[in-house]
Each structure stands twice: as C-alpha cells, then as structure tokens.
Motif scaffolding. Sequence first.
Motif, PDB file in Angstrom:
ATOM      1  N   LYS A   3      -5.823  -6.663  -0.788  1.00 24.86           N
ATOM      2  CA  LYS A   3      -4.774  -5.827  -0.203  1.00 24.86           C
ATOM      3  C   LYS A   3      -4.638  -6.220   1.269  1.00 24.86           C
ATOM      4  CE  LYS A   3      -2.145  -2.165   0.702  1.00 24.86           C
ATOM      5  NZ  LYS A   3      -2.718  -0.806   0.565  1.00 24.86           N
ATOM      6  N   VAL A   5      -2.701  -5.644   5.003  1.00 23.11           N
ATOM      7  CA  VAL A   5      -1.903  -4.801   5.888  1.00 23.11           C
ATOM      8  C   VAL A   5      -1.449  -5.637   7.083  1.00 23.11           C
ATOM      9  CG1 VAL A   5      -1.900  -2.815   7.443  1.00 23.11           C
ATOM     10  CG2 VAL A   5      -3.032  -2.665   5.227  1.00 23.11           C
ATOM     11  N   LYS A  28       3.493 -11.595  -1.057  1.00 26.11           N
ATOM     12  CA  LYS A  28       3.913 -10.727  -2.159  1.00 26.11           C
ATOM     13  C   LYS A  28       4.318 -11.554  -3.372  1.00 26.11           C
ATOM     14  CE  LYS A  28       7.011  -6.880  -3.271  1.00 26.11           C
ATOM     15  NZ  LYS A  28       8.098  -5.993  -2.780  1.00 26.11           N
ATOM     16  N   HIS A  32      -0.003 -10.590  -4.135  1.00 28.81           N
ATOM     17  CA  HIS A  32      -0.788  -9.759  -3.222  1.00 28.81           C
ATOM     18  C   HIS A  32      -0.080  -8.430  -2.961  1.00 28.81           C
ATOM     19  CE1 HIS A  32      -3.560 -13.035  -2.282  1.00 28.81           C
ATOM     20  NE2 HIS A  32      -2.501 -13.817  -2.141  1.00 28.81           N
ATOM     21  N   GLU A  33      -0.859  -7.372  -2.771  1.00 24.06           N
ATOM     22  CA  GLU A  33      -0.311  -6.085  -2.374  1.00 24.06           C
ATOM     23  C   GLU A  33      -0.199  -6.068  -0.853  1.00 24.06           C
ATOM     24  OE1 GLU A  33      -1.185  -1.267  -2.841  1.00 24.06           O
ATOM     25  OE2 GLU A  33      -2.532  -2.762  -3.769  1.00 24.06           O
ATOM     26  N   VAL A  34       0.996  -5.809  -0.346  1.00 25.97           N
ATOM     27  CA  VAL A  34       1.264  -5.938   1.086  1.00 25.97           C
ATOM     28  C   VAL A  34       1.988  -4.702   1.593  1.00 25.97           C
ATOM     29  CG1 VAL A  34       2.414  -7.324   2.856  1.00 25.97           C
ATOM     30  CG2 VAL A  34       1.455  -8.451   0.851  1.00 25.97           C
ATOM     31  N   GLU A  35       1.610  -4.238   2.804  1.00 29.04           N
ATOM     32  CA  GLU A  35       2.366  -3.191   3.474  1.00 29.04           C
ATOM     33  C   GLU A  35       2.258  -3.374   4.986  1.00 29.04           C
ATOM     34  OE1 GLU A  35       0.379   0.936   3.802  1.00 29.04           O
ATOM     35  OE2 GLU A  35      -0.287   0.162   1.842  1.00 29.04           O
ATOM     36  N   CYS A  95      -6.025   1.623   2.203  1.00 29.36           N
ATOM     37  CA  CYS A  95      -7.130   0.728   1.866  1.00 29.36           C
ATOM     38  C   CYS A  95      -6.675  -0.723   2.083  1.00 29.36           C
ATOM     39  CB  CYS A  95      -7.563   0.923   0.424  1.00 29.36           C
ATOM     40  SG  CYS A  95      -8.159   2.593   0.064  1.00 29.36           S
ATOM     41  N   PHE A  96      -7.560  -1.531   2.587  1.00 31.19           N
ATOM     42  CA  PHE A  96      -7.167  -2.920   2.852  1.00 31.19           C
ATOM     43  C   PHE A  96      -8.383  -3.837   2.818  1.00 31.19           C
ATOM     44  CE2 PHE A  96      -8.079  -0.872   6.876  1.00 31.19           C
ATOM     45  CZ  PHE A  96      -8.863  -1.798   7.558  1.00 31.19           C
ATOM     46  N   ASP A  97      -8.115  -5.091   2.514  1.00 30.24           N
ATOM     47  CA  ASP A  97      -9.142  -6.133   2.555  1.00 30.24           C
ATOM     48  C   ASP A  97      -8.946  -7.055   3.744  1.00 30.24           C
ATOM     49  OD1 ASP A  97     -10.449  -5.584  -0.123  1.00 30.24           O
ATOM     50  OD2 ASP A  97      -8.397  -5.973  -0.788  1.00 30.24           O
TER      51      ASP A  97
END
Length: 401
Positions: A3, A5, A28, A32-35, A95-97
């Motif tokens: 994840k 950010v 994305k 990958h999950e991106v925000e 939550c982030f990696d």
Amino acid sequence: MPKIVFLHPDLGIGGAEKAVVDAALALKSRGHEVEFLTAHHDPNHCFQETRDGSFKVTVAGDWLPRNFFGRFYAVCAYIRMIYAAIYLVFFSDICFDIVFCDQISACVPILKCSKGKILFYCHFPDMLLAKRDTILKRIYRAPIDLLEEWTTGMAHIVLVNSKFTASVFQDTFRSLRNCKPSVLYPIPDFTAFNKPVEENIDDIMPTNKNLVFLSINRYERKKNLALAIQAFGQLKDKISKSTGDRIHLIMAGGYDERVVENKEHYLELRLLCDKLGINDDVTFLRSISDGQKRLLLEHCDCLIYTPDKEHFGIVPIEAMYMKCPVIACSSGGPLETVVDGKTGYLREGLPDQFAEAMERIVDDPKLAGKLGEAGKKHVEDKFSFRAFTQQLNTVITELMK
C-alpha cells in the motif's frame, strides 16, 4: 501488493504535481493500492485524477498558515508538511507500506517513526531555489538548508527527475556523497492525449492566423515567461507587416488567485506586451483545463519553452508527443529531451536567439510539420509511459525486499 501513500504539500496544477499523479497512475496500473495525503487540495484547481475518484485524497493541516505577513513561506511549507506526516503516522487510520514523499523532506524523520519505507522524490534542491540577497535571509535559510540536507539523506531511496538534477544533487548535498539518486524521468500517461476533447477550440484559439506560437507554464517569474514575449516582439520587428499580422502568441499556464506572485507576474507580462505594442497579437489564458491544454498543443504550431536550467520539463515531452516542435533554452532538462534541429531548437535564453529560431518556423511553412513528426517518434522511442511504469514498479519492489 504494498500500500503506497503519496505525501505531497499541495495538490495543485504544476509540473511536480503532474509528475506524482502520473507516478500514482503508473503504480495503480500495476495493481498497487494508492492514495494521497496533502496539506491542500482544491477540487477547482487540481488535476482531474485527484478529483474524479481515481484516488482517495485526504487533506491534513490546511488550516495552518501558508505565510506570515507575506514572509516565511519556506518555514510554513515545512510546518504544514510535518503536520501532515504527524497526522499520517500517529492519528490517521491510513495503513501503508511505503510513503512516496515529494518535494519537502523535512517530514522524513516523522515518517521514520512508522514501519513503512520512505521514497523521496527530489525535483530540485530547495536550497538552490531560495534567494539570499541579504544577511537576514542567509541567516534565515541556514538552518532550513541544513534540515533539508539531513532529512533527504534519511530516506530509504532518493529519486530525481533527470540526469541534470542528479548532478546538481551531488554537487549541492556534499554530506550525501554516498547517496546516489536514481533518475526517474516523470513521463506522463499519453493515453488521455488520444481521447476526444469536449472543449471548444474556438474559445481559446485566435481566428485568421496562419501560425500560432504557444507558451505553457505557471505564472511565476522563475519560468522566464517574459522571454517568450520579448522574442515574439523581436520576431514581429524582423518580418514584414503582412507576415507579422498572420502570427500570434498564446501565453497559457497555471494561475492561482491565492498566490500573489501569480497575480503580479500576470500583470507584469500584460504591461510588457503593452510596452512592445503587441497587445493584439498575444492572448493570455489562465488556469487552463487538461482538455484545453491538449487542444492548444494539437493546434498550435510551435511551443516556446522559456525556463532556464529547468529540472526536467514535462511540457516539451507532451508537446512533441502532440507533434508540436519545441524551442527551449539549451540548459537543464531540455538538453535530455529536445533534439536540436530535429524535434525543435535549443537556444541560449536570449530574446534574439529565440526570435531567430521562431523565424525559421515562420519562413518555412513545412518545417513545423517536419519537426513535429520527428518529435512524436522521438518521444515514443525514448520516453514511453510503459518504461516509466516498469522502472518505478521495480523501485517499489526492491524497496520492499
């Protein structure tokens, strides 16, 4: 998949913002999950992907001042970014990696309190962008410069946007000799450039003109926009009146009412046109949309790109993809992207030098088309979004090992 950010100081409209949005799109596309987390986000003044639901955007710290009585912009920007990092690490449920930290490194020590990895994208050392014309300013900048260098070195990996910026990074941050930044050209996703545009070209293009020059940049003095107007004025003086009546210059770019410099510089450029007697030959467009930008690049005959020692410069890449040749300063990023005499012209940042290159376009009706075709092929061969995506994904994968 990790994840990610993206931590950015201000999701407005500019080259740095476009670079991180394209990086987010690239990741994305690889699953990958991106925000985004930012200190400011105005839905009326941002790139479409950050307002249409493509990415979740969280704002933290927009209540903090951007300056104190028109001063201390750097300190305020650092404080706002540090606050956003504190919110992310200690108070949010995000939550982030990996944190993709952009522009301001002062928040990196806060981010180190988390278990995530930190990628810092250095567009250019901030210490080189600040003026030090008084003793007080030198005293004011000294701790900020030390903080920037120290915190930049704390990131797990540093990326820069060009070979030029990499060399400047090494020369500027003397204590980071062992830190070798990797070059990641901020290549945009060109798929949007191939889609139909709903905007009306008649609203932004002049009528009864045979040849239109275009400048696209934010209304900031460091972008050297006066050069385009001065060169155009000299060009008008060199050619016949009948030919001069058929050429036009469009000055387009990012404009934010909150930014005093934007308003001041816009008026300065208008006054310059008045002084040169070319008011009727120059159109000013402010805060253009993505669609308008694409229409301008598609229908104008040549891009005049004026920043000197620009760190990279995305607009020349976009212009060449749209078959619009580029006249740019022979320094910084354009040396790595524009091929002199093949996809456009590289000249010293002087009005007579730019006017000479512009006159070539005017004198040869077929030249712009020839240079434009070569520019499109050059971008497709050397600057593909696929290669950019692969390289960035590799960086992320290695970072997680």
